[in-house]
Scaffold this motif. Structure first.
Motif, PDB file in Angstrom:
ATOM      1  N   LEU A  81     -66.908  30.459  49.813  1.00 52.39           N
ATOM      2  CA  LEU A  81     -66.689  31.672  49.023  1.00 52.39           C
ATOM      3  C   LEU A  81     -65.265  32.188  49.207  1.00 52.39           C
ATOM      4  O   LEU A  81     -64.594  32.565  48.239  1.00 52.39           O
ATOM      5  CB  LEU A  81     -67.696  32.752  49.441  1.00 52.39           C
ATOM      6  N   SER A  82     -64.807  32.191  50.453  1.00 51.97           N
ATOM      7  CA  SER A  82     -63.469  32.708  50.752  1.00 51.97           C
ATOM      8  C   SER A  82     -62.384  31.895  50.052  1.00 51.97           C
ATOM      9  O   SER A  82     -61.418  32.455  49.513  1.00 51.97           O
ATOM     10  CB  SER A  82     -63.243  32.701  52.267  1.00 51.97           C
ATOM     11  N   LYS A  83     -62.540  30.559  50.037  1.00 49.69           N
ATOM     12  CA  LYS A  83     -61.544  29.702  49.395  1.00 49.69           C
ATOM     13  C   LYS A  83     -61.463  29.945  47.891  1.00 49.69           C
ATOM     14  O   LYS A  83     -60.426  29.724  47.270  1.00 49.69           O
ATOM     15  CB  LYS A  83     -61.873  28.232  49.672  1.00 49.69           C
ATOM     16  N   LYS A  84     -62.567  30.401  47.300  1.00 46.92           N
ATOM     17  CA  LYS A  84     -62.592  30.683  45.860  1.00 46.92           C
ATOM     18  C   LYS A  84     -62.227  32.132  45.548  1.00 46.92           C
ATOM     19  O   LYS A  84     -62.274  32.546  44.390  1.00 46.92           O
ATOM     20  CB  LYS A  84     -63.982  30.378  45.297  1.00 46.92           C
ATOM     21  N   GLY A  85     -61.890  32.906  46.591  1.00 46.63           N
ATOM     22  CA  GLY A  85     -61.536  34.303  46.372  1.00 46.63           C
ATOM     23  C   GLY A  85     -62.738  35.183  46.101  1.00 46.63           C
ATOM     24  O   GLY A  85     -62.630  36.216  45.432  1.00 46.63           O
ATOM     25  N   ILE A  86     -63.902  34.788  46.630  1.00 49.07           N
ATOM     26  CA  ILE A  86     -65.148  35.528  46.420  1.00 49.07           C
ATOM     27  C   ILE A  86     -65.508  36.274  47.702  1.00 49.07           C
ATOM     28  O   ILE A  86     -65.482  35.698  48.791  1.00 49.07           O
ATOM     29  CB  ILE A  86     -66.292  34.570  46.028  1.00 49.07           C
ATOM     30  N   HIS A  87     -65.839  37.544  47.580  1.00 47.94           N
ATOM     31  CA  HIS A  87     -66.218  38.349  48.737  1.00 47.94           C
ATOM     32  C   HIS A  87     -67.709  38.192  49.022  1.00 47.94           C
ATOM     33  O   HIS A  87     -68.492  37.787  48.157  1.00 47.94           O
ATOM     34  CB  HIS A  87     -65.888  39.820  48.496  1.00 47.94           C
ATOM     35  N   PHE A  88     -68.084  38.554  50.244  1.00 49.48           N
ATOM     36  CA  PHE A  88     -69.489  38.476  50.646  1.00 49.48           C
ATOM     37  C   PHE A  88     -69.890  39.777  51.325  1.00 49.48           C
ATOM     38  O   PHE A  88     -69.128  40.348  52.108  1.00 49.48           O
ATOM     39  CB  PHE A  88     -69.715  37.302  51.601  1.00 49.48           C
ATOM     40  N   ARG A  89     -71.114  40.223  51.018  1.00 45.42           N
ATOM     41  CA  ARG A  89     -71.600  41.455  51.632  1.00 45.42           C
ATOM     42  C   ARG A  89     -73.068  41.299  52.022  1.00 45.42           C
ATOM     43  O   ARG A  89     -73.874  40.796  51.239  1.00 45.42           O
ATOM     44  CB  ARG A  89     -71.466  42.626  50.659  1.00 45.42           C
ATOM     45  N   SER A  90     -73.391  41.717  53.238  1.00 50.37           N
ATOM     46  CA  SER A  90     -74.777  41.772  53.698  1.00 50.37           C
ATOM     47  C   SER A  90     -75.125  43.230  53.951  1.00 50.37           C
ATOM     48  O   SER A  90     -74.473  43.898  54.763  1.00 50.37           O
ATOM     49  CB  SER A  90     -74.965  40.954  54.980  1.00 50.37           C
ATOM     50  N   ILE A  91     -76.136  43.729  53.255  1.00 53.93           N
ATOM     51  CA  ILE A  91     -76.459  45.155  53.297  1.00 53.93           C
ATOM     52  C   ILE A  91     -76.936  45.591  54.682  1.00 53.93           C
ATOM     53  O   ILE A  91     -76.443  46.573  55.245  1.00 53.93           O
ATOM     54  CB  ILE A  91     -77.531  45.483  52.236  1.00 53.93           C
ATOM     55  N   THR A  92     -77.892  44.868  55.247  1.00 55.98           N
ATOM     56  CA  THR A  92     -78.492  45.279  56.524  1.00 55.98           C
ATOM     57  C   THR A  92     -77.507  45.206  57.680  1.00 55.98           C
ATOM     58  O   THR A  92     -77.439  46.119  58.515  1.00 55.98           O
ATOM     59  CB  THR A  92     -79.723  44.404  56.832  1.00 55.98           C
ATOM     60  N   GLU A  93     -76.724  44.125  57.750  1.00 56.75           N
ATOM     61  CA  GLU A  93     -75.781  43.953  58.867  1.00 56.75           C
ATOM     62  C   GLU A  93     -74.447  44.664  58.637  1.00 56.75           C
ATOM     63  O   GLU A  93     -73.576  44.619  59.508  1.00 56.75           O
ATOM     64  CB  GLU A  93     -75.522  42.462  59.115  1.00 56.75           C
TER      65      GLU A  93
END
Length: 204
Positions: A81-93
């Motif tokens: 995801l990072s290499k494609k410029g995509i962010h990641f989010r986990s709600i609980t953590e």
């Protein structure tokens, strides 16, 4: 664009709670997998979500283990995801790679995954070394005993059975039996040279 992903391990479990949380997080589209294990990272819903993500998008999950249960697998996916410029989010953590704190958390996870792999490799090497000390034979078990080979040789010499029939009765392929007979020395006999002419079943 904010894309959500939800997963449950069995068909009986419900996705409602996750979907509700993802909608509250602003997800415009949600992909799901139902009855899918978190141990594998190739799933129809997750694959579809990955195809729709592009630079600037954010992938959101309700909880990290909904994405996967392997720490190393999670790190690999987040690196993609990072290499494609995509962010990641986990709600609980409360992980968000769009923030400096989220990126720090990701790097900590990557370090832990590498540590986990090194520990597994170290234990494997230690186990192999201990097995060698005990005199344990490593590798694939032998499919045929010398007694099996001796009996097979006698049956071939009788000329009443072909190599294919004998191999089938021993639950091995004819190629395996032929190779073992030509390379093994059975009860002080010299190896028998096997050729297609010995397989009488082929001519019947």
């Amino acid at each position: 664009m904010i894309i959500g992903y939800a997963r449950v391990s069995t068909e009986e479990q419900k996705l409602d709670l996750q979907i509700q949380a993802l909608r509250a997080a602003g997800c415009s589209r949600i992909f799901t997998d139902q009855g899918e294990s978190g141990s594998k990272f190739s799933r129809s819903g997750l694959d579809a979500a990955m195809q729709h993500l592009h630079e600037g998008c954010t992938l959101v999950v309700w909880r990290l283990d909904r994405l996967g249960r392997s720490l190393f697998g999670l790190v690999q996916l987040m690196e993609r995801l990072s290499k494609k410029g995509i962010h990641f989010r986990s709600i609980t953590e409360h992980i968000d790679t769009a923030s400096s704190g989220g990126r720090l958390m990701f790097h900590m996870m990557a370090a832990l995954a590498e540590f986990e792999r090194s520990i597994i490799a170290e234990r494997t090497r230690a186990g192999l070394a201990a097995a060698r000390v005990r005199g344990k034979t490593l590798g694939r078990p032998r499919l045929l005993s010398e007694q099996d080979l001796d009996i097979a040789l006698s049956r071939l010499e009788d000329g009443t059975e072909g190599l294919t029939d004998i191999a089938r009765s021993l639950n091995v392929s004819s190629r395996t039996l032929s190779r073992r007979l030509t390379t093994a020395k059975i009860r002080k006999r010299t190896p028998l040279q096997i050729s297609p002419l010995h397989d009488t079943s082929l001519s019947q």
